[in-house]
Scaffold this active site. Structure first.
Site, PDB file in Angstrom:
ATOM      1  N   ASP A   1      53.619  34.397  49.595  1.00 36.53           N
ATOM      2  CA  ASP A   1      53.187  34.486  48.189  1.00 36.53           C
ATOM      3  C   ASP A   1      53.748  35.735  47.510  1.00 36.53           C
ATOM      4  O   ASP A   1      53.589  35.895  46.300  1.00 36.53           O
ATOM      5  CB  ASP A   1      51.652  34.483  48.085  1.00 36.53           C
ATOM      6  CG  ASP A   1      51.017  35.570  48.937  1.00 36.53           C
ATOM      7  OD1 ASP A   1      51.230  35.574  50.165  1.00 36.53           O
ATOM      8  OD2 ASP A   1      50.319  36.437  48.377  1.00 36.53           O
TER       9      ASP A   1
ATOM     10  N   GLY B   1      45.110  36.523  41.406  1.00 39.64           N
ATOM     11  CA  GLY B   1      43.697  36.917  41.429  1.00 39.64           C
ATOM     12  C   GLY B   1      43.409  38.166  40.619  1.00 39.64           C
ATOM     13  O   GLY B   1      42.255  38.497  40.349  1.00 39.64           O
ATOM     14  N   ARG B   2      44.457  38.898  40.258  1.00 39.97           N
ATOM     15  CA  ARG B   2      44.221  40.087  39.419  1.00 39.97           C
ATOM     16  C   ARG B   2      45.362  40.291  38.431  1.00 39.97           C
ATOM     17  O   ARG B   2      45.674  41.402  38.036  1.00 39.97           O
ATOM     18  CB  ARG B   2      44.027  41.324  40.278  1.00 39.97           C
ATOM     19  CG  ARG B   2      45.143  41.628  41.250  1.00 39.97           C
ATOM     20  CD  ARG B   2      44.969  43.024  41.777  1.00 39.97           C
ATOM     21  NE  ARG B   2      45.758  43.243  42.968  1.00 39.97           N
ATOM     22  CZ  ARG B   2      45.849  44.406  43.581  1.00 39.97           C
ATOM     23  NH1 ARG B   2      45.234  45.450  43.083  1.00 39.97           N
ATOM     24  NH2 ARG B   2      46.579  44.542  44.652  1.00 39.97           N
TER      25      ARG B   2
HETATM   26  P1  AMP Z   1      48.610  40.890  47.475  1.00 36.09           P
HETATM   27  O1  AMP Z   1      48.410  41.291  48.904  1.00 36.09           O
HETATM   28  O2  AMP Z   1      48.482  42.013  46.480  1.00 36.09           O
HETATM   29  O3  AMP Z   1      49.845  40.100  47.270  1.00 36.09           O
HETATM   30  O4  AMP Z   1      47.380  39.929  47.129  1.00 36.09           O
HETATM   31  C1  AMP Z   1      47.062  38.757  47.840  1.00 36.09           C
HETATM   32  C2  AMP Z   1      46.069  37.926  47.045  1.00 36.09           C
HETATM   33  O5  AMP Z   1      44.871  38.653  46.823  1.00 36.09           O
HETATM   34  C3  AMP Z   1      46.561  37.515  45.675  1.00 36.09           C
HETATM   35  O6  AMP Z   1      46.042  36.243  45.408  1.00 36.09           O
HETATM   36  C4  AMP Z   1      45.948  38.564  44.775  1.00 36.09           C
HETATM   37  O7  AMP Z   1      45.834  38.113  43.463  1.00 36.09           O
HETATM   38  C5  AMP Z   1      44.610  38.772  45.434  1.00 36.09           C
HETATM   39  N1  AMP Z   1      44.034  40.094  45.153  1.00 36.09           N
HETATM   40  C6  AMP Z   1      44.451  41.291  45.622  1.00 36.09           C
HETATM   41  N2  AMP Z   1      43.668  42.291  45.149  1.00 36.09           N
HETATM   42  C7  AMP Z   1      42.746  41.721  44.358  1.00 36.09           C
HETATM   43  C8  AMP Z   1      41.646  42.204  43.577  1.00 36.09           C
HETATM   44  N3  AMP Z   1      41.347  43.511  43.507  1.00 36.09           N
HETATM   45  N4  AMP Z   1      40.901  41.302  42.888  1.00 36.09           N
HETATM   46  C9  AMP Z   1      41.177  40.002  42.944  1.00 36.09           C
HETATM   47  N5  AMP Z   1      42.196  39.474  43.652  1.00 36.09           N
HETATM   48  C10 AMP Z   1      42.964  40.312  44.359  1.00 36.09           C
HETATM   49 MG    MG Z   2      50.842  39.352  45.951  1.00 39.99          MG
END
Ligand code: AMP
Ligand code: MG
Length: 466
Positions: free
Chosen positions: A261, A99-100
């Site tokens: 994930d 997502g980022r």
């Molecule tokens: P994480 O906890 O960082 O592994 O993120 C979990 C999910 O949320 C993943 O699909 C990331 O890509 C998405 N995500 C986290 N932060 C953001 C953001 N600022 N914008 C878009 N997607 C995000």
């Molecule tokens: Mg992640």
């Protein structure tokens, strides 16, 4: 078997090797990086850039590739936002994915391993949901600190490759806002997550599952060697997960978000958010402020990785029988115990003599650490030297037992490196992380960060000195 840490990185030429596209269109979606108002290079990891032939880029070239994301020669164009699902705090979420970030490039390293360069904070993708696709500068700085420290402490981890400040103002609930923005690039041995398999089983795509298993064995585990590749991959992945758990515990590291994930099929640790190092041997120490139940607290990490493996097993049953997977799952506690023991012996600098012989030493170490008379890093500094320490912190009966076990051991490391005489354990407790960030936030002073990286790398050398 004694634990052998990853060798010091060495120089190798750039060798692009894009393999991900073999998996077809359903593995990821073509995306474009955001255009940023500014590009200020804050960190380039030349130590690892040299291993993939990119150490000699000028800063301008570097920013073009890792700030503007101009494709590398013969590499992915456009980059791919990878698709995956995942269990987040044990709840299944089919709405996630890169997502980022995106997979930016694939290449061979100095050991001929297939490596990925991937981003964090490069803008929105089809999987951003309501997120802005961005990364805070503090998040990037924290990821540098986590990866450098973990690597030094013998944890297989992604490497923070680049951090470019991008001049935007971000709003976050967990940082004083507005806060500065950045885009990070990481070097990692794959970005195939357990959640990648979970998405494929959710879509009932057996052909892609076969292809992905084959891809992982071929590119990350030295080839397909049996006529039951799914089981073979699961066994190899379980061994890697056990090692990851053992190395986290020995390092005193709490990842914070061990969702499926965030777990790589290669067992390489990655994706650092609210991580912390626990100063003391405190089983319930929790890193993420939103982890109210302590699901991913310090001592529950082996269990979390085991649970995640069970989800991977469940996905793999799309193409194989469950019995051999269950057998492997049942072997995890023993494999974890072995890995933990090897890592503790390594950090103490003593010869590992096999699980059964090492166990009394490690049990005694855990009991002694549990008294919390010293921090984990102090403990391993003091007991990692040739002469066993006599300080008043070490007079309890538990230490007498541990001392007795240590006295029987053969040294496996030279303690001639100055670190062992420094009386100054290199730690990464939250106060220090915040102080490093405060210098940047208040005075744009990057010196404490650079100094810390230097100190960590020295400790890494001390731990590896033979
Ligand atoms: P994480 O906890 O960082 O592994 O993120 C979990 C999910 O949320 C993943 O699909 C990331 O890509 C998405 N995500 C986290 N932060 C953001 C953001 N600022 N914008 C878009 N997607 C995000
Ligand atoms: Mg992640």
């Amino acid at each position: 078997m004694p634990y052998k840490p990853q060798a010091e990185p060495t120089k190798a030429p750039y060798r692009a090797d894009v393999k991900i596209t073999q998996l077809g269109e359903k593995i990821g979606d073509p995306v474009k990086a955001s255009e940023f108002p500014r590009h200020v290079l804050r960190f380039r990891n030349n130590r690892w850039a040299q291993t993939v032939g990119l150490g000699e880029l000028s800063d301008e070239q570097w920013v073009n590739h890792f700030g503007r994301f101009q494709p590398l020669p013969d590499n992915l164009d456009p980059p791919l936002a990878l698709r995956y699902h995942g269990h987040q705090f044990r709840n299944y979420n089919p709405d996630i994915g890169d997502g980022r970030g995106f997979l930016f490039a694939q290449m061979r390293d100095h050991e001929d391993r297939l490596m990925d360069l991937a981003t964090k904070g490069s803008g929105t993708t089809p999987w951003s949901r309501s997120g802005d696709g961005k990364l805070t500068l503090k998040g990037g700085v924290r990821e540098i600190l986590a990866t450098e420290m973990l690597e030094a402490l013998g944890v297989e981890t992604s490497k923070t490759f680049s951090l470019v400040e991008t001049g935007e103002e971000l709003f976050r609930g967990d940082e004083p806002s507005p806060t500065r923005s950045a885009v990070m690039t990481r070097l990692s041995h794959s970005h195939i997550r357990y959640g990648t398999f979970q998405r494929i089983v959710a879509e009932k795509n057996a052909d892609l599952m076969h292809a992905l298993v084959d891809y992982c064995l071929t590119h990350y585990y030295g080839g397909v060697k049996t006529d039951n590749p799914a089981v073979e991959l699961f066994q190899k992945t379980a061994a890697k997960a056990a090692r990851l758990a053992g190395s986290y515990m020995t390092a005193g590291f709490v990842h914070g978000v061990l969702n499926t994930d965030n777990i790589n099929i290669t067992g390489e640790s990655f994706d650092y958010g609210p991580w912390r190092f626990t100063p003391y041997w405190e089983p319930g120490f929790t890193a993420a402020y939103f982890d109210h139940e302590g699901l991913y607290c310090f001592a529950r990490q082996p269990e979390a990785l085991h649970w995640n493996l069970a989800q991977l097993a469940s996905a793999l049953t799309l193409i194989c029988e469950s019995a051999p997977l269950v057998e492997t799952l049942d072997s995890f506690p023993r494999q974890y115990g072995e890995a933990f023991t090897e890592h503790v012996c390594w950090r103490l600098g003593v010869e590992s003599e096999g699980f059964d012989k090492d166990k009394p030493l490690v049990v005694a170490a855990e009991k002694a650490l549990g008294l919390k008379t010293v921090t984990i890093d102090r403990f391993f500094l003091d007991w990692g030297q040739d002469a066993l320490p006599e300080a008043k912190e070490y007079i309890a009966d538990e230490f007498a037992l541990f001392r007795n076990e240590m006295a029987k051991r053969t040294r496996a490391r030279s303690s001639s490196h100055p670190y062992w005489q420094s009386n100054n354990p290199c730690s990464m407790h939250i106060e220090e992380v915040e102080a490093i960030w405060d210098a940047i936030a208040q005075n744009d002073d990057w010196q404490p960060l650079m100094q810390k990286i230097e100190d960590i790398r020295e400790m890494g050398k001390a731990l590896r000195s033979l």
